[in-house]
Enzyme design. Structure first.
Site, PDB file in Angstrom:
ATOM      1  N   GLU A   8      -0.567  -7.465   9.091  1.00 26.04           N
ATOM      2  CA  GLU A   8      -1.846  -6.498   9.118  1.00 26.04           C
ATOM      3  C   GLU A   8      -2.927  -7.457   9.258  1.00 26.04           C
ATOM      4  O   GLU A   8      -4.361  -6.644   9.853  1.00 26.04           O
ATOM      5  CB  GLU A   8      -1.734  -6.625   7.802  1.00 26.04           C
ATOM      6  CG  GLU A   8      -2.792  -5.840   6.885  1.00 26.04           C
ATOM      7  CD  GLU A   8      -3.402  -6.259   5.513  1.00 26.04           C
ATOM      8  OE1 GLU A   8      -2.474  -6.908   4.614  1.00 26.04           O
ATOM      9  OE2 GLU A   8      -3.412  -5.527   4.815  1.00 26.04           O
ATOM     10  N   ARG A  11      -6.033 -13.359   0.094  1.00 26.39           N
ATOM     11  CA  ARG A  11      -6.244 -11.987  -0.531  1.00 26.39           C
ATOM     12  C   ARG A  11      -7.100 -12.175  -1.440  1.00 26.39           C
ATOM     13  O   ARG A  11      -8.064 -13.358  -1.372  1.00 26.39           O
ATOM     14  CB  ARG A  11      -5.469 -10.892  -1.568  1.00 26.39           C
ATOM     15  CG  ARG A  11      -3.997 -10.701  -0.927  1.00 26.39           C
ATOM     16  CD  ARG A  11      -4.153  -9.321  -0.224  1.00 26.39           C
ATOM     17  NE  ARG A  11      -4.578  -8.429  -0.511  1.00 26.39           N
ATOM     18  CZ  ARG A  11      -4.484  -6.946  -0.557  1.00 26.39           C
ATOM     19  NH1 ARG A  11      -4.634  -6.680   0.499  1.00 26.39           N
ATOM     20  NH2 ARG A  11      -4.992  -6.634  -1.854  1.00 26.39           N
ATOM     21  N   TYR A  15      -8.310 -12.346   5.218  1.00 21.41           N
ATOM     22  CA  TYR A  15      -8.089 -10.859   4.640  1.00 21.41           C
ATOM     23  C   TYR A  15      -9.216 -10.618   5.597  1.00 21.41           C
ATOM     24  O   TYR A  15      -9.538 -10.778   6.783  1.00 21.41           O
ATOM     25  CB  TYR A  15      -8.576 -10.597   2.997  1.00 21.41           C
ATOM     26  CG  TYR A  15      -7.988  -9.018   2.601  1.00 21.41           C
ATOM     27  CD1 TYR A  15      -7.061  -8.028   3.346  1.00 21.41           C
ATOM     28  CD2 TYR A  15      -8.717  -8.101   1.769  1.00 21.41           C
ATOM     29  CE1 TYR A  15      -6.638  -6.960   2.859  1.00 21.41           C
ATOM     30  CE2 TYR A  15      -8.542  -6.671   1.712  1.00 21.41           C
ATOM     31  CZ  TYR A  15      -7.045  -6.156   2.075  1.00 21.41           C
ATOM     32  OH  TYR A  15      -7.332  -5.003   1.584  1.00 21.41           O
ATOM     33  N   TRP A  16     -10.780  -9.949   5.052  1.00 25.10           N
ATOM     34  CA  TRP A  16     -11.234  -9.604   6.043  1.00 25.10           C
ATOM     35  C   TRP A  16     -12.437 -11.168   5.981  1.00 25.10           C
ATOM     36  O   TRP A  16     -13.560 -10.739   6.518  1.00 25.10           O
ATOM     37  CB  TRP A  16     -13.064  -8.561   5.795  1.00 25.10           C
ATOM     38  CG  TRP A  16     -11.558  -7.502   5.923  1.00 25.10           C
ATOM     39  CD1 TRP A  16     -10.635  -6.550   4.914  1.00 25.10           C
ATOM     40  CD2 TRP A  16     -11.368  -6.573   6.571  1.00 25.10           C
ATOM     41  NE1 TRP A  16     -10.076  -5.789   5.595  1.00 25.10           N
ATOM     42  CE2 TRP A  16     -10.294  -5.427   7.073  1.00 25.10           C
ATOM     43  CE3 TRP A  16     -12.408  -6.298   7.915  1.00 25.10           C
ATOM     44  CZ2 TRP A  16     -10.450  -4.311   7.835  1.00 25.10           C
ATOM     45  CZ3 TRP A  16     -12.218  -5.639   8.597  1.00 25.10           C
ATOM     46  CH2 TRP A  16     -10.684  -4.920   8.657  1.00 25.10           C
ATOM     47  N   GLN A  21     -13.723   6.144   2.982  1.00 24.38           N
ATOM     48  CA  GLN A  21     -13.538   4.943   3.895  1.00 24.38           C
ATOM     49  C   GLN A  21     -14.154   5.504   5.117  1.00 24.38           C
ATOM     50  O   GLN A  21     -14.235   6.854   5.627  1.00 24.38           O
ATOM     51  CB  GLN A  21     -11.885   5.225   3.976  1.00 24.38           C
ATOM     52  CG  GLN A  21     -11.610   3.595   3.938  1.00 24.38           C
ATOM     53  CD  GLN A  21      -9.948   3.811   3.661  1.00 24.38           C
ATOM     54  OE1 GLN A  21      -9.365   4.028   4.158  1.00 24.38           O
ATOM     55  NE2 GLN A  21      -9.503   1.978   3.386  1.00 24.38           N
ATOM     56  N   GLY A  31     -13.611  -0.562   4.380  1.00 19.90           N
ATOM     57  CA  GLY A  31     -13.105  -0.834   4.483  1.00 19.90           C
ATOM     58  C   GLY A  31     -13.123  -2.292   5.173  1.00 19.90           C
ATOM     59  O   GLY A  31     -11.521  -2.815   4.715  1.00 19.90           O
ATOM     60  N   ASP A  77     -12.765  -5.351   3.270  1.00 15.64           N
ATOM     61  CA  ASP A  77     -12.927  -5.295   1.510  1.00 15.64           C
ATOM     62  C   ASP A  77     -13.768  -6.333   1.208  1.00 15.64           C
ATOM     63  O   ASP A  77     -14.603  -6.564   0.188  1.00 15.64           O
ATOM     64  CB  ASP A  77     -11.366  -5.139   0.949  1.00 15.64           C
ATOM     65  CG  ASP A  77     -10.478  -3.922   1.456  1.00 15.64           C
ATOM     66  OD1 ASP A  77     -11.033  -3.366   2.334  1.00 15.64           O
ATOM     67  OD2 ASP A  77      -9.531  -3.755   0.779  1.00 15.64           O
ATOM     68  N   TYR A 122       1.223  -1.172   0.051  1.00 12.70           N
ATOM     69  CA  TYR A 122      -0.288   0.077  -0.091  1.00 12.70           C
ATOM     70  C   TYR A 122       0.937   1.351   0.095  1.00 12.70           C
ATOM     71  O   TYR A 122       1.593   2.182   1.398  1.00 12.70           O
ATOM     72  CB  TYR A 122      -0.924  -0.341   0.896  1.00 12.70           C
ATOM     73  CG  TYR A 122      -1.342  -1.693   1.797  1.00 12.70           C
ATOM     74  CD1 TYR A 122      -2.425  -1.677   0.187  1.00 12.70           C
ATOM     75  CD2 TYR A 122      -1.339  -1.878   2.439  1.00 12.70           C
ATOM     76  CE1 TYR A 122      -3.309  -3.358   0.669  1.00 12.70           C
ATOM     77  CE2 TYR A 122      -2.277  -2.901   3.136  1.00 12.70           C
ATOM     78  CZ  TYR A 122      -3.285  -3.695   1.378  1.00 12.70           C
ATOM     79  OH  TYR A 122      -4.129  -4.444   2.420  1.00 12.70           O
ATOM     80  N   TRP A 146      -4.240   6.336   3.083  1.00 11.98           N
ATOM     81  CA  TRP A 146      -5.288   5.653   3.122  1.00 11.98           C
ATOM     82  C   TRP A 146      -5.773   6.526   4.139  1.00 11.98           C
ATOM     83  O   TRP A 146      -5.704   6.490   5.865  1.00 11.98           O
ATOM     84  CB  TRP A 146      -5.354   4.505   3.818  1.00 11.98           C
ATOM     85  CG  TRP A 146      -5.080   3.557   2.372  1.00 11.98           C
ATOM     86  CD1 TRP A 146      -6.784   2.644   1.734  1.00 11.98           C
ATOM     87  CD2 TRP A 146      -4.345   2.958   1.326  1.00 11.98           C
ATOM     88  NE1 TRP A 146      -6.435   1.328   1.129  1.00 11.98           N
ATOM     89  CE2 TRP A 146      -4.641   1.833   0.347  1.00 11.98           C
ATOM     90  CE3 TRP A 146      -2.708   3.351   0.400  1.00 11.98           C
ATOM     91  CZ2 TRP A 146      -4.107   1.357  -0.438  1.00 11.98           C
ATOM     92  CZ3 TRP A 146      -2.360   2.624  -0.128  1.00 11.98           C
ATOM     93  CH2 TRP A 146      -3.439   1.934  -1.226  1.00 11.98           C
ATOM     94  N   ASP A 203      -6.592   4.489   7.925  1.00  7.63           N
ATOM     95  CA  ASP A 203      -5.809   4.584   8.003  1.00  7.63           C
ATOM     96  C   ASP A 203      -4.944   5.151   8.629  1.00  7.63           C
ATOM     97  O   ASP A 203      -3.907   5.429   9.997  1.00  7.63           O
ATOM     98  CB  ASP A 203      -4.149   3.449   6.879  1.00  7.63           C
ATOM     99  CG  ASP A 203      -4.619   2.455   6.697  1.00  7.63           C
ATOM    100  OD1 ASP A 203      -5.675   2.212   6.261  1.00  7.63           O
ATOM    101  OD2 ASP A 203      -3.934   0.928   6.894  1.00  7.63           O
TER     102      ASP A 203
HETATM  103  C1  DGY Z   1      -6.493  -2.566  -1.269  1.00  9.62           C
HETATM  104  O1  DGY Z   1      -6.516  -2.610  -2.418  1.00  9.62           O
HETATM  105  O2  DGY Z   1      -7.361  -4.155  -0.861  1.00  9.62           O
HETATM  106  C2  DGY Z   1      -7.318  -1.430  -0.047  1.00  9.62           C
HETATM  107  O3  DGY Z   1      -7.756  -2.147   1.021  1.00  9.62           O
HETATM  108  C3  DGY Z   1      -7.807  -0.645  -1.035  1.00  9.62           C
HETATM  109  O4  DGY Z   1      -8.289   0.277   0.062  1.00  9.62           O
END
Ligand code: DGY
Length: 436
Positions: free
Chosen positions: A402, A202, A358-359, A108, A168, A170, A30, A34, A37
């Site tokens: 992360e 991801r 991830y989320w 965001q 946020g 994602d 990244y 952001w 963040d």
């Molecule tokens: C990403 O690129 O995964 C970011 O979280 C987008 O905001």
């Protein structure tokens, strides 16, 4: 041990600080600024580098649009290590976009209001910090005004998000049923995130097609809010996003009162606040699940899944005590077993749960931070303490990742820290947690 963690956290924040006066979330993965963040990072910086904490907020708010909108990514520099970058998003399509900074055309979670309040609490020189806040606070007020004017389409005190990247969270399983209503083209593009991070941690290629398609629709209409509200296949009232707005409303009221001479703004904020809390409780609470849920405005139905976002309203003082107890029971029953670290980002008892992706399941330090303060404010001191200790233990064991696997037993055979390493908000918020 705690001292060592704080030293390491500061090193990470220093290494990720850029010449332009902002902090990247993570090297490689990244490479820009952001929005949420930046807010969490400023909280950590406020403990030992007030100057950079202020610059972090200034550089974000300098990129505000003329209509009050604050973008989710500010592209301060050209970097080809990230997709989709400035040339894809084309914020300049919107007539009121910043002429100075290119950005995305999406938001965001609105954390900046409560971040300013937190910075005041942390700063030793309160007078100096209040003076700084005085120079920035109207920009945050204008941002809230933008949300209430353009994104509360049913006038119920709840604002919509039109893209999962605005939430946020994602690739949360919350969005899965929305993807089923869409059939985007299979775009050809080069992902960059998966060159930095194991693809199994991801979002998938197909998920990116959905993400890009929504942006293409918004771009066709020059990011016009009314058109987006009419046409976006993704239109959601998100309990995390709205709780952050409500928490920030309360912070702005407090700060304006401290600054004096802002009666009209305070009275406007109080009106928004009353309506938002009422609308939130009336529409987003699911008594059967014992938690707040998302509402899909496009398809006119609640999205009945529990994620860590479902508990974020505790941080904004939204539920009454009875509901708060029900929420904590739900959390402990589904997320809080002794074999797990608190708090997974998605319901571990659901078949959509994925502890690595991830989320879709991992523990995130920023959500834990929100839950820690939320639980504490309702008097759930023991559980709040557990969220804090779990966060510290995860970072101590794995590093400043992360996100983290919530399952304790996997540590017997493998590491449980995922995504980017030396991640800025994990560092910044750990500094705050250790101090509280
Ligand atoms: C990403 O690129 O995964 C970011 O979280 C987008 O905001």
């Amino acid at each position: 041990m705690k001292e060592e963690l704080i030293i390491k956290a500061k090193e990470i924040l220093e290494a990720n600080f850029q010449e332009g006066g902002f902090t990247i979330p993570c090297q490689g993965l990244y490479p820009f600024q952001w929005k949420w963040d930046s807010g969490f990072i400023a909280i950590g910086l406020a403990y030992y580098n007030i100057k950079n904490a202020k610059r972090e907020i200034e550089t974000l708010l300098n990129a505000q649009w003329e209509n009050g909108f604050i973008p989710h990514i500010v592209f301060h520099n050209d970097s080809d290590t990230y997709f989709p970058g400035a040339d894809f998003h084309k914020s300049e399509l919107h007539p009121l976009a910043s002429k100075e900074y290119r950005s995305t055309g999406m938001a965001q979670p609105p954390v900046t209001g409560f971040v300013l309040q937190k910075m005041l609490n942390i700063a030793e020189d309160k007078e100096d910090m209040l003076q700084f806040i005085d120079t920035q606070i109207d920009k945050v007020f204008e941002n809230h005004k933008y949300f209430y004017q353009h994104r509360d389409i049913h006038n119920e005190g709840l604002v919509y998000i039109y893209h999962n990247w605005e939430s946020g969270t994602d690739n949360s399983p919350i969005w899965d049923d929305i993807w089923k209503t869409m059939d985007p083209p299979k775009y050809s593009f080069e992902r960059r995130d998966t060159t930095h991070v194991d693809p199994s941690q991801r979002p998938s290629k197909r998920e990116y097609d959905y993400y890009l398609h929504i942006i293409e629709i918004a771009k066709e209409h020059n990011y016009d809010d009314a058109k987006i509200a009419e046409l976006s296949p993704f239109l959601v009232q998100d309990p995390l996003f709205n709780a952050m707005l409500i928490k920030s409303n309360a912070a702005l009221i407090d700060l304006y009162e401290k600054l004096g001479n802002n009666k009209e703004k305070v009275s406007q904020l109080k009106k928004w606040q009353e309506k938002s809390i009422k609308g939130f409780n009336a529409k987003l609470y699911d008594a059967e699940l014992g938690a707040y849920v998302h509402y899909d405005l496009r398809n006119n139905k609640p999205i009945r899944f529990i994620s860590s976002s479902s508990f974020a309203p505790l941080y904004a003082g939204i539920p009454d005590m009875e509901r708060a107890k029900q929420m904590v029971n739900t959390m402990m029953e589904k997320f809080g077993g002794e074999d797990k670290y608190l708090c997974a980002s998605f319901d571990p008892t659901s078949d959509r749960f994925n502890p690595k992706k991830y989320w879709r399941g991992p523990v995130w330090i920023n959500l834990n931070w929100i839950l820690f303060y939320g639980l504490k404010s309702y008097g759930f001191t023991k559980i709040a303490e557990r969220v804090k200790q779990d966060s510290i233990e995860l970072v101590e064991k794995e590093g400043f990742y992360e996100y983290f696997d919530s399952r304790k037993e996997i540590r017997k055979t493998e590491a449980g820290g995922y995504g980017g390493n030396n991640f800025s908000w994990s560092a910044a918020l750990l500094i705050d947690l250790i101090n509280n």
